[in-house]
Design an enzyme around this catalytic site. Structure first.
Site, short mmCIF file in Angstrom:
data_model
loop_
_atom_site.label_atom_id
_atom_site.label_comp_id
_atom_site.label_asym_id
_atom_site.label_seq_id
_atom_site.Cartn_x
_atom_site.Cartn_y
_atom_site.Cartn_z
N MET A 1 0.86 -1.48 -0.30
CA MET A 1 0.18 0.00 0.02
C MET A 1 0.84 1.19 0.08
O MET A 1 0.60 2.37 0.29
CB MET A 1 -0.81 0.02 1.40
CG MET A 1 -2.05 -1.24 1.10
SD MET A 1 -3.34 -0.99 2.03
CE MET A 1 -2.86 -0.75 3.75
N GLY B 1 10.97 -2.84 5.71
CA GLY B 1 10.12 -3.94 5.57
C GLY B 1 9.71 -4.57 4.29
O GLY B 1 9.92 -5.42 3.73
N HIS B 2 9.13 -3.37 3.55
CA HIS B 2 8.68 -3.43 2.26
C HIS B 2 10.01 -3.92 1.49
O HIS B 2 10.16 -4.69 0.47
CB HIS B 2 8.09 -2.33 1.59
CG HIS B 2 6.87 -1.85 2.28
ND1 HIS B 2 6.81 -0.88 3.10
CD2 HIS B 2 5.69 -2.62 2.25
CE1 HIS B 2 5.42 -0.63 3.45
NE2 HIS B 2 4.76 -1.69 3.11
N LYS C 1 5.49 -11.46 7.46
CA LYS C 1 4.95 -12.24 8.47
C LYS C 1 4.38 -11.30 9.75
O LYS C 1 3.81 -11.84 10.33
CB LYS C 1 6.13 -13.10 9.41
CG LYS C 1 6.55 -14.25 8.65
CD LYS C 1 7.56 -15.39 9.25
CE LYS C 1 8.23 -16.20 8.65
NZ LYS C 1 9.30 -16.84 9.38
N ASP D 1 2.13 -9.46 9.19
CA ASP D 1 0.62 -9.41 9.04
C ASP D 1 0.34 -10.98 8.82
O ASP D 1 0.09 -11.63 7.71
CB ASP D 1 -0.05 -8.77 7.66
CG ASP D 1 0.49 -7.28 7.94
OD1 ASP D 1 -0.36 -6.56 8.38
OD2 ASP D 1 1.43 -6.65 7.32
N GLN E 1 -3.30 -12.38 7.64
CA GLN E 1 -3.25 -12.14 6.30
C GLN E 1 -2.55 -13.04 5.51
O GLN E 1 -2.92 -13.56 4.55
CB GLN E 1 -2.85 -10.57 5.81
CG GLN E 1 -2.56 -10.24 4.68
CD GLN E 1 -2.07 -8.93 4.33
OE1 GLN E 1 -2.84 -8.17 4.55
NE2 GLN E 1 -0.68 -8.73 4.10
N SER F 1 3.86 1.26 8.05
CA SER F 1 3.61 2.62 7.47
C SER F 1 2.96 3.51 8.35
O SER F 1 3.02 4.73 8.13
CB SER F 1 2.81 2.75 6.24
OG SER F 1 3.33 1.57 5.31
P1 AMP Z 1 1.40 -2.92 3.57
O1 AMP Z 1 1.97 -1.77 2.57
O2 AMP Z 1 1.49 -2.61 4.78
O3 AMP Z 1 0.04 -3.49 3.03
O4 AMP Z 1 2.20 -4.03 3.40
C1 AMP Z 1 2.86 -4.78 2.14
C2 AMP Z 1 3.52 -5.84 2.56
O5 AMP Z 1 4.78 -5.69 3.27
C3 AMP Z 1 2.66 -7.05 3.45
O6 AMP Z 1 3.07 -8.16 2.70
C4 AMP Z 1 3.28 -6.95 4.92
O7 AMP Z 1 3.20 -7.71 5.55
C5 AMP Z 1 4.63 -6.43 4.41
N1 AMP Z 1 5.29 -5.76 5.77
C6 AMP Z 1 4.84 -4.63 6.34
N2 AMP Z 1 5.65 -4.15 7.48
C7 AMP Z 1 6.67 -5.18 7.34
C8 AMP Z 1 7.75 -5.39 8.27
N3 AMP Z 1 8.12 -4.58 9.08
N4 AMP Z 1 8.66 -6.32 8.04
C9 AMP Z 1 8.22 -7.52 6.86
N5 AMP Z 1 7.33 -7.06 6.06
C10 AMP Z 1 6.49 -6.12 6.24
#
Ligand code: AMP
Length: 273
Positions: free
Chosen positions: A27, A33-34, A145, A147, A150, A183
């Site tokens: 998103m 992380g991303h 992991k 999420d 999810q 985020s």
């Molecule tokens: P989001 O933009 O929040 O929808 O996240 C996109 C992807 O990044 C999802 O698969 C999340 O699980 C992963 N993600 C978000 N934060 C982290 C993090 N701190 N460590 C690893 N993966 C993450």
């Protein structure tokens, strides 16, 4: 790096790809992380496609859809530097039409924990992930992991709908002090950020108890509840990797989950044991 905004363009781009395709749905407001997911995909595939789409159907009324951080110029740079081949940034109209078949998350596992506190959230998540997987037809798709529920529900969808993509789980990336990157962390004031650390602290305490031999889930949750008391706890739960509630810790098959509000910011974190 190719930048695409319509589903037709993405389909055509996919048709030109040879070899393996890695896909990382996000998103946006990209953080380390991303980036760890993206780097893994770039390392493991011939082509990497990233999507940035703040999916409205996974937000409940009153949640932060409008306020959700958007940093598109920085995100484009990050993807370019990470070696992404194609960035898909659709508008809502490029993804959804007025009338669509409904995708419903499983009635139990989609409506406990996150799904209980955000009813319908996982319907929206699965709906958009299914669309994106159909558009990108990836060899592998990368999910964090962080999420955990999810990730489980997406693995379940891929298995039960006979999709062919391999879902690759990726470790949680944290700040030095333990805070899981999100985020939504930008919403936290300095004082709230201190309190937000209690989530990872409670998980560290749980892990320490397990290393020292504790197996009683209730005792671990009680300790975690004490640590988390300055936050508004939504749930503390201990489940197996299929999201069945555990009374006893099973080494290599346990996830300890926590969700809490700090101020108005809702945070989640977990530890795989
Ligand atoms: P989001 O933009 O929040 O929808 O996240 C996109 C992807 O990044 C999802 O698969 C999340 O699980 C992963 N993600 C978000 N934060 C982290 C993090 N701190 N460590 C690893 N993966 C993450």
């Amino acid at each position: 790096m190719k930048q695409i905004t319509t589903s037709q363009e993405l389909r055509s781009y996919r048709d030109t790809c040879t070899g393996s395709v890695g896909f990382v749905p996000t998103m946006g407001a990209l953080h380390e992380g991303h980036i760890s997911l993206v780097k893994k995909s770039v390392a493991e595939n011939d082509t990497t496609i990233v999507s940035i789409f703040v999916n409205p159907t996974q937000f409940l009324p009153g949640e932060d859809l409008d306020a959700y951080p958007r940093k598109i110029a920085a995100d484009i740079k990050i993807c370019e530097l990470a070696g992404v081949d194609c960035l898909f940034m659709p508008t809502t109209d490029a993804v959804y039409t007025r009338e669509e078949p409904a995708i419903c998350a499983p009635k139990i596992k989609g409506y406990i924990l996150e799904g209980y506190h955000r009813p319908g959230h996982f319907d929206g998540v699965l709906q958009v992930v299914l669309k994106l997987l159909n558009l990108t037809r990836p060899t592998r798709a990368y999910f964090g992991k962080k999420d955990a529920q999810q990730l489980y529900l997406i693995q379940n969808m891929v298995r039960t709908l006979f999709l062919t993509t391999e879902i690759v789980p990726c470790d949680i990336v944290r700040e030095k002090d333990g805070l899981a990157l999100s985020s939504r962390n930008v919403y936290l004031s300095p004082e709230e950020r201190e309190r937000a650390l209690l989530l990872s602290k409670s998980l560290k305490r749980a892990t320490k108890m397990i290393i020292e031999g504790e197996r009683d889930a209730e005792k671990i949750k009680t300790q975690m509840r004490k640590i988390l008391s300055p936050t508004a706890i939504e749930y503390i739960e201990i489940v197996d990797r299929d999201f069945n509630r555990l009374d006893e810790i099973e080494i290599d098959n346990t996830i300890i989950l926590v969700a809490a509000k700090v101020g108005t910011t809702r945070l989640i974190d977990n530890m795989w044991v």
